[in-house]
Design an enzyme around this catalytic site. Structure first.
Site, short mmCIF file in Angstrom:
data_model
loop_
_atom_site.label_atom_id
_atom_site.label_comp_id
_atom_site.label_asym_id
_atom_site.label_seq_id
_atom_site.Cartn_x
_atom_site.Cartn_y
_atom_site.Cartn_z
N LYS A 42 0.84 -1.20 0.00
CA LYS A 42 0.00 0.00 0.00
C LYS A 42 0.87 1.26 0.00
CE LYS A 42 -3.84 -2.27 2.40
NZ LYS A 42 -4.69 -2.26 3.64
N TYR A 82 -12.76 -2.46 -2.82
CA TYR A 82 -13.28 -2.36 -1.44
C TYR A 82 -14.80 -2.22 -1.42
CZ TYR A 82 -8.50 -1.91 0.39
OH TYR A 82 -7.19 -2.13 0.76
N PHE A 90 -15.01 4.10 7.99
CA PHE A 90 -13.62 4.37 7.62
C PHE A 90 -13.39 4.36 6.11
CE2 PHE A 90 -14.01 -0.20 8.49
CZ PHE A 90 -13.51 -0.75 7.32
N ARG A 118 -2.14 -14.66 3.97
CA ARG A 118 -2.89 -13.98 5.04
C ARG A 118 -2.16 -14.16 6.37
NH1 ARG A 118 -6.73 -10.14 4.16
NH2 ARG A 118 -7.66 -10.68 6.17
N THR A 124 -5.65 -7.71 10.46
CA THR A 124 -5.97 -6.42 9.84
C THR A 124 -5.51 -5.26 10.74
OG1 THR A 124 -7.91 -7.40 8.79
CG2 THR A 124 -7.87 -4.99 8.97
N ARG A 135 2.54 -7.04 8.98
CA ARG A 135 1.91 -5.93 9.72
C ARG A 135 2.45 -5.86 11.15
NH1 ARG A 135 -4.15 -7.17 7.32
NH2 ARG A 135 -3.98 -5.90 5.44
N ASN A 145 -1.67 -0.14 7.40
CA ASN A 145 -1.18 -1.51 7.67
C ASN A 145 -0.35 -2.09 6.51
OD1 ASN A 145 -3.26 -2.07 5.95
ND2 ASN A 145 -4.52 -3.16 7.45
N HIS A 148 -1.72 -5.50 1.47
CA HIS A 148 -2.99 -6.18 1.25
C HIS A 148 -2.72 -7.59 0.77
CE1 HIS A 148 -6.97 -7.17 -0.29
NE2 HIS A 148 -6.35 -7.63 -1.36
N GLU A 159 -9.92 -10.31 -7.52
CA GLU A 159 -8.98 -9.20 -7.37
C GLU A 159 -7.87 -9.24 -8.43
OE1 GLU A 159 -9.53 -8.36 -2.57
OE2 GLU A 159 -7.67 -9.29 -3.27
P1 TYD Z 1 -10.49 -5.54 5.56
O1 TYD Z 1 -10.80 -6.03 4.18
O2 TYD Z 1 -11.49 -5.76 6.65
O3 TYD Z 1 -9.11 -6.13 6.10
P2 TYD Z 1 -7.85 -6.81 5.35
O4 TYD Z 1 -7.09 -5.71 4.66
O5 TYD Z 1 -7.04 -7.43 6.47
O6 TYD Z 1 -8.40 -7.84 4.38
O7 TYD Z 1 -10.23 -3.96 5.49
C1 TYD Z 1 -9.57 -3.38 4.39
C2 TYD Z 1 -8.71 -2.27 4.91
O8 TYD Z 1 -9.51 -1.25 5.48
C3 TYD Z 1 -7.75 -2.68 6.02
O9 TYD Z 1 -6.58 -3.32 5.54
C4 TYD Z 1 -7.46 -1.37 6.68
C5 TYD Z 1 -8.77 -0.59 6.50
N1 TYD Z 1 -9.54 -0.57 7.74
C6 TYD Z 1 -9.55 0.58 8.53
O10 TYD Z 1 -8.89 1.58 8.19
N2 TYD Z 1 -10.29 0.60 9.68
C7 TYD Z 1 -11.00 -0.49 10.10
O11 TYD Z 1 -11.66 -0.42 11.17
C8 TYD Z 1 -10.99 -1.67 9.28
C9 TYD Z 1 -11.78 -2.89 9.71
C10 TYD Z 1 -10.26 -1.67 8.12
#
Ligand code: TYD
Length: 183
Positions: A42, A82, A90, A118, A124, A135, A145, A148, A159
């Site tokens: 990212k 997304y 958020f 993962r 996350t 992370r 974080n 992805h 994706e």
């Molecule tokens: P998500 O798809 O739930 O997690 P992952 O990336 O682990 O598959 O969320 C996508 C991204 O959204 C996540 O990497 C960071 C952001 N995010 C926030 O900023 N705040 C939050 O509370 C959550 C759940 C995600």
């Protein structure tokens, strides 16, 4: 039964050889235990010069890089990527962050690569991510974080086709294949 399904009934080593020449959907398909997944560094990871560290972990693990590009992601691609999060509070900040600079999108291939990625990426919420995960080692907050990774084989297929044209994915064989997999 489709030709791809017939391919899947064979061991995956012949599949890689046969599919490349005969299975039209080989470039994005999931071949039994041989999977592909989307991993992206990212904008914060790119800014913090973590691209090499992140790639190194996937290479060291034994996964094969089959596609990679540095790009400025469009809001269109990100809103599809997304889509499931579009009603989350958020979401606007997430999209602003994801368009704030270039990302490195990659496709990695290997046995169980979706699940393994993962686990390598970690929780996350960076504050919950275990040391040793990407992370857990490189970030402190959920909103930054650094990386992805697709969270299921079905999502990975969707994706990969969102971020890559099939011609951008290379099917190739690694010379250490016999050291990594039972023949
Ligand atoms: P998500 O798809 O739930 O997690 P992952 O990336 O682990 O598959 O969320 C996508 C991204 O959204 C996540 O990497 C960071 C952001 N995010 C926030 O900023 N705040 C939050 O509370 C959550 C759940 C995600």
């Amino acid at each position: 039964m489709s030709f791809l399904q017939r391919c899947l009934l064979r061991s995956w080593i012949p599949v890689t050889t046969i599919a490349r020449t005969r299975c039209p959907s080989y470039s994005t398909a999931v071949h039994g235990s041989l999977e592909r997944t989307l991993v992206a560094v990212k904008p914060d990871g790119v800014q913090r010069r973590l691209i090499g560290d992140i790639i190194k972990r996937f290479e060291q693990r034994g996964f094969k890089l089959v596609g990679m590009k540095l790009l400025q992601a469009s809001e269109g691609v990100l809103s599809e990527h997304y889509h499931d999060l579009r009603r989350k509070p958020f979401y606007p900040a997430l999209i602003r962050y994801m368009v704030s600079g270039p990302v490195v999108a990659m496709v990695w291939e290997g046995h169980n690569v979706v699940r393994s990625s993962r686990l390598m990426v970690g929780e996350t919420d960076s504050a919950q991510a275990k040391p040793g995960t990407i992370r857990g080692d490189f970030s402190v907050h959920i909103s930054r974080n650094v990386v992805h990774a697709s969270d299921s084989a079905e999502v990975a297929e969707r994706e990969i086709s969102l971020w890559f044209h099939s011609a951008e994915l290379i099917s190739w064989e690694t010379s250490d294949h016999r050291d990594l997999y039972q023949m």
